[in-house]
Write a protein that holds these residues in place. Structure first.
Motif, PDB file in Angstrom:
ATOM      1  N   PRO A   9       0.826  -1.220   0.000  1.00  0.00           N
ATOM      2  CA  PRO A   9       0.000   0.000   0.000  1.00  0.00           C
ATOM      3  C   PRO A   9       0.859   1.269   0.000  1.00  0.00           C
ATOM      4  O   PRO A   9       1.902   1.343   0.648  1.00  0.00           O
ATOM      5  CB  PRO A   9      -0.807  -0.119   1.295  1.00  0.00           C
ATOM      6  CG  PRO A   9      -0.918  -1.596   1.512  1.00  0.00           C
ATOM      7  CD  PRO A   9       0.419  -2.144   1.063  1.00  0.00           C
ATOM      8  N   ASP A  10       0.406   2.242  -0.772  1.00  0.00           N
ATOM      9  CA  ASP A  10       1.039   3.564  -0.897  1.00  0.00           C
ATOM     10  C   ASP A  10       2.418   3.507  -1.535  1.00  0.00           C
ATOM     11  O   ASP A  10       3.307   4.306  -1.215  1.00  0.00           O
ATOM     12  CB  ASP A  10       1.056   4.280   0.455  1.00  0.00           C
ATOM     13  CG  ASP A  10      -0.344   4.445   1.016  1.00  0.00           C
ATOM     14  OD1 ASP A  10      -1.265   4.794   0.228  1.00  0.00           O
ATOM     15  OD2 ASP A  10      -0.556   4.196   2.211  1.00  0.00           O
TER      16      ASP A  10
ATOM     17  N   ARG B  38      -0.671   1.632  -5.862  1.00  0.00           N
ATOM     18  CA  ARG B  38      -1.737   1.208  -4.950  1.00  0.00           C
ATOM     19  C   ARG B  38      -1.799   2.240  -3.837  1.00  0.00           C
ATOM     20  O   ARG B  38      -0.839   2.444  -3.099  1.00  0.00           O
ATOM     21  CB  ARG B  38      -1.410  -0.163  -4.368  1.00  0.00           C
ATOM     22  CG  ARG B  38      -2.432  -0.652  -3.368  1.00  0.00           C
ATOM     23  CD  ARG B  38      -2.027  -2.018  -2.847  1.00  0.00           C
ATOM     24  NE  ARG B  38      -2.927  -2.454  -1.792  1.00  0.00           N
ATOM     25  CZ  ARG B  38      -2.748  -3.568  -1.108  1.00  0.00           C
ATOM     26  NH1 ARG B  38      -1.726  -4.370  -1.369  1.00  0.00           N
ATOM     27  NH2 ARG B  38      -3.601  -3.895  -0.155  1.00  0.00           N
TER      28      ARG B  38
ATOM     29  N   GLY C  71      -3.683   3.256  -0.416  1.00  0.00           N
ATOM     30  CA  GLY C  71      -4.510   2.627   0.603  1.00  0.00           C
ATOM     31  C   GLY C  71      -4.632   1.149   0.330  1.00  0.00           C
ATOM     32  O   GLY C  71      -3.711   0.506  -0.161  1.00  0.00           O
ATOM     33  N   GLN C  72      -5.785   0.589   0.633  1.00  0.00           N
ATOM     34  CA  GLN C  72      -5.961  -0.856   0.496  1.00  0.00           C
ATOM     35  C   GLN C  72      -6.315  -1.323  -0.907  1.00  0.00           C
ATOM     36  O   GLN C  72      -5.869  -2.382  -1.337  1.00  0.00           O
ATOM     37  CB  GLN C  72      -7.009  -1.349   1.502  1.00  0.00           C
ATOM     38  CG  GLN C  72      -6.549  -1.230   2.942  1.00  0.00           C
ATOM     39  CD  GLN C  72      -5.228  -1.946   3.173  1.00  0.00           C
ATOM     40  OE1 GLN C  72      -5.068  -3.125   2.859  1.00  0.00           O
ATOM     41  NE2 GLN C  72      -4.256  -1.230   3.731  1.00  0.00           N
ATOM     42  N   ARG C  73      -7.122  -0.519  -1.668  1.00  0.00           N
ATOM     43  CA  ARG C  73      -7.615  -1.047  -2.944  1.00  0.00           C
ATOM     44  C   ARG C  73      -7.675  -0.045  -4.087  1.00  0.00           C
ATOM     45  O   ARG C  73      -8.105  -0.410  -5.184  1.00  0.00           O
ATOM     46  CB  ARG C  73      -8.997  -1.667  -2.735  1.00  0.00           C
ATOM     47  CG  ARG C  73      -8.974  -2.844  -1.750  1.00  0.00           C
ATOM     48  CD  ARG C  73     -10.305  -3.507  -1.566  1.00  0.00           C
ATOM     49  NE  ARG C  73     -10.737  -4.304  -2.687  1.00  0.00           N
ATOM     50  CZ  ARG C  73     -10.297  -5.531  -2.972  1.00  0.00           C
ATOM     51  NH1 ARG C  73      -9.381  -6.089  -2.236  1.00  0.00           N
ATOM     52  NH2 ARG C  73     -10.773  -6.194  -3.999  1.00  0.00           N
TER      53      ARG C  73
END
Length: 113
Positions: A21-22, A38, A40-42
């Motif tokens: 993430p990030d 990416r 965050g998460q999604r």
């Protein structure tokens, strides 16, 4: 990848879990380097990996952040910012890059077109 995604020209580049993430990664799509991010998460974004100001394929290694409402990556060489939604170079729009279509497919596969 599902049959429908392949039929519509989507290319599987990796699984979501392959991207921390990030951060970003580089993928080869139709012979071109694409920086896939990416957030965050999604949330996924994809732009050309080639930084036209630095004349180097480095954008996937840039720092992700925001400028107002814009989600951006700062080039690791000269620090100019590229909007992850549009590919626009904030400081020098004449050096903007292509934004690619990206989606999450079956089994959390990252697809680019």
């Amino acid at each position: 990848m599902s049959y429908g995604a392949a039929k519509q020209g989507w290319v599987r580049v990796c699984s979501l879990a392959d991207i921390v993430p990030d951060t970003g990664v580089c993928a080869l799509v139709h012979g071109e380097q694409v920086a896939v991010f990416r957030i965050g998460q999604r949330d996924l974004y994809a732009i050309d990996n080639f930084d036209p100001i630095a004349n180097a394929a480095v954008l996937s290694r840039g720092l992700i952040g925001s400028l107002g409402e814009r989600v951006v990556v700062a080039s690791p060489i000269h620090k100019q910012h590229f909007d992850l939604r549009s590919g626009e170079c904030i400081e020098a729009p004449e050096h903007s890059v292509r934004a690619w279509s990206v989606q999450l497919g079956d089994g959390d596969q990252v697809l680019i077109r």
